[in-house]
Design a protein around this motif. Structure first.
Motif, PDB file in Angstrom:
ATOM      1  N   GLY A 172       0.661  -1.156   0.060  1.00  0.00           N
ATOM      2  CA  GLY A 172      -0.031  -0.139  -0.006  1.00  0.00           C
ATOM      3  C   GLY A 172       0.811   1.359  -0.041  1.00  0.00           C
ATOM      4  O   GLY A 172       0.271   2.534  -0.248  1.00  0.00           O
ATOM      5  N   MET A 180      -4.273   1.390  -1.459  1.00  0.00           N
ATOM      6  CA  MET A 180      -4.055   1.186  -0.198  1.00  0.00           C
ATOM      7  C   MET A 180      -5.112   0.334   0.445  1.00  0.00           C
ATOM      8  O   MET A 180      -5.232  -0.386   1.137  1.00  0.00           O
ATOM      9  CB  MET A 180      -4.238   2.565   0.605  1.00  0.00           C
ATOM     10  CG  MET A 180      -4.104   2.269   2.191  1.00  0.00           C
ATOM     11  SD  MET A 180      -2.516   1.529   2.756  1.00  0.00           S
ATOM     12  CE  MET A 180      -1.297   2.850   2.369  1.00  0.00           C
ATOM     13  N   ALA A 231      -4.364  -3.209  -0.436  1.00  0.00           N
ATOM     14  CA  ALA A 231      -3.300  -3.737   0.313  1.00  0.00           C
ATOM     15  C   ALA A 231      -3.663  -4.094   1.713  1.00  0.00           C
ATOM     16  O   ALA A 231      -3.356  -4.950   2.403  1.00  0.00           O
ATOM     17  CB  ALA A 231      -2.219  -2.734   0.407  1.00  0.00           C
ATOM     18  N   ASN A 232      -4.599  -3.354   2.458  1.00  0.00           N
ATOM     19  CA  ASN A 232      -5.198  -3.416   3.787  1.00  0.00           C
ATOM     20  C   ASN A 232      -6.199  -4.278   3.898  1.00  0.00           C
ATOM     21  O   ASN A 232      -7.008  -4.260   5.012  1.00  0.00           O
ATOM     22  CB  ASN A 232      -5.025  -2.003   4.748  1.00  0.00           C
ATOM     23  CG  ASN A 232      -6.073  -1.329   3.997  1.00  0.00           C
ATOM     24  OD1 ASN A 232      -7.161  -1.661   3.204  1.00  0.00           O
ATOM     25  ND2 ASN A 232      -5.981   0.119   4.482  1.00  0.00           N
TER      26      ASN A 232
END
Length: 448
Positions: A346, A406, A409-410
């Motif tokens: 991210g 992001m 990614a999270n």
């Protein structure tokens, strides 16, 4: 016969001429034999004996000739009767062969078959051929009976003409009517047999069509069930929850994306990687097109850093993913000035430009997971193979915003690629590579 003999005697006695002279005396004039003196005298005893002997010989010859003629005509009548019996027997055998039950003994059936073969010919097994054969047989029988009727219209008479030729009298009406009735009976019976065979043929066709329909229905049900199983995907909870495992550094383990790319002027490619291979993780993915095997390549080879190739032009990326843990990486690129970005988990770690600027990504190529292509779709090098696991390979034809990257990614957002989405049906594996169920966010949290 007696009338015939008397008539003949009268005929031949008429050859003698009786006359009386003026004095009342009777003279008998006989035919002069060849070589005798001409004249007409009193018939001697020898002449009367000779004349009588000649008449008897002629009568005897005539009687013998009549007897031979009668015998010949009798044989002709017997032959005609035999022909009628043969036709009757053929009809009986035809009826018996058509109505005989299937449980007859083999010997009886073979003898019947051989006998029928010698007289009428074997009936074909196919109902259509049987109907044609019976039609031909019916026409043959009808023709033979008509010929028999024409040949037997007249029977020889016992009357003999003066020349010794027998006269003919019309056939009795009873026999002629019998022949007509027999012919009509044969024709009606054969027509009934043909109609029965037509009905049997129709029944068999209906049964075959029904069986075919049942078979097709069963196959369709099986196909529908298989499709449902494929859609339900019992191996994975959802179509995107899986990973591709490439456990060996070889040139034959790889995955392949079934979809290709359109012409693009920008792209973003994101994926999850897990590898601890040294030196270098290898080639997570490559995209080759005809004329350019290195259209898009992500590779870490030997002791070199991870590199991004676009149209065989190279940019080094500041990424590090060889610690044996799951990492989310994203790479963006645009044809304008060849600008690129590199994200890991991210976070944007690097940018650059002048990477194949103003070059559009060519369409119609092949995307390979785990191998670098020297020709389109093949000629892999084992030293450049990816060793590890990868998942969630998605591709877009635009540059994603940092906030979108992001979220991926999270695990706070899920956004499949609009050009290449990560779904089970879109990925196939070869050479021993495997697809395994995986919930990437849970597995990543466990690694942490």
């Amino acid at each position: 016969m007696l009338v015939l003999v008397v008539g003949l005697l009268y005929l031949f006695s008429g050859r003698t001429v009786r006359s009386q002279d003026a004095t009342g005396s009777r003279f008998v004039c006989n035919a002069i034999p060849p070589g005798a003196e001409p004249g007409c005298g009193f018939g001697s005893t020898g002449n009367r004996v000779q004349s009588s002997s000649t008449v008897e010989d002629e009568l005897r010859n005539t009687i013998i000739h009549l007897r031979e003629t009668i015998l010949q005509q009798k044989e002709t009548i017997v032959s005609h009767q035999g022909t009628i019996k043969e036709l009757n027997s053929k009809l009986v055998r035809c009826e018996t062969a058509a109505e005989s039950p299937p449980g007859k003994s083999r010997g009886q059936g073979s003898r019947r078959k051989e006998y029928v073969k010698n007289t009428m010919g074997d009936l074909p097994r196919d109902p259509g051929d049987t109907i044609d054969q019976l039609g031909k047989t019916m026409q043959t029988l009808k023709g033979r009976l008509e010929n028999l009727e024409q040949q037997s219209v007249r029977l020889p008479s016992t009357n003999v003409s003066a020349g010794g030729v027998s006269a003919l009298t019309p056939l009795p009406p009873e026999l002629r009517e019998l022949l007509r009735q027999r012919l009509g009976g044969l024709e009606s019976q054969l027509l009934r047999k043909v109609d029965d065979l037509e009905q049997e043929k129709s029944r068999l066709y209906n049964e075959t069509a029904a069986h075919r329909q049942r078979t097709e229905s069963t196959l369709n049900s099986l196909l529908e069930r298989i499709t449902e199983l494929e859609k339900s995907n019992n191996a994975f909870k959802s179509p995107e929850d899986f990973k591709v495992s490439l456990s060996l550094r070889t040139n034959y383990l790889y995955g392949r994306i079934k979809k290709s790319l359109p012409e693009m002027y920008a792209f973003t490619v994101c994926m999850w990687l897990k590898s601890s291979a040294i030196p270098g993780i290898g080639t997570p993915f490559s995209y080759g097109v005809p004329g350019q095997a290195n259209e898009i390549v992500l590779i870490e080879w030997g002791n070199n850093p991870i590199e991004l190739l676009v149209n065989d032009k190279v940019a080094q990326l500041p990424l590090s993913v060889s610690d044996g843990r799951w990492h989310h990486i994203c790479i963006t690129w645009t044809t304008r000035d060849g600008f690129w970005e590199a994200y890991q988990d991210g976070e944007r770690l690097g940018t650059g430009d002048n990477l194949a600027p103003w070059h559009p990504i060519k369409p119609g190529g092949v995307i390979i997971l785990g191998q670098e292509q020297d020709i389109v779709g093949g000629r892999f090098d084992a030293t450049q193979a990816f060793v590890g696991e990868l998942s969630q390979f998605n591709m877009w034809d635009r540059v994603l915003r940092p906030v979108d990257i992001m979220g991926l990614a999270n695990c706070s957002a899920y956004m499949p690629g609009n050009v290449v989405p990560w779904i089970d049906a879109n990925v196939e594996v070869f050479g021993g590579a495997s697809k395994v169920a995986l919930e990437i966010c849970e597995d990543r949290a466990f690694d942490s």
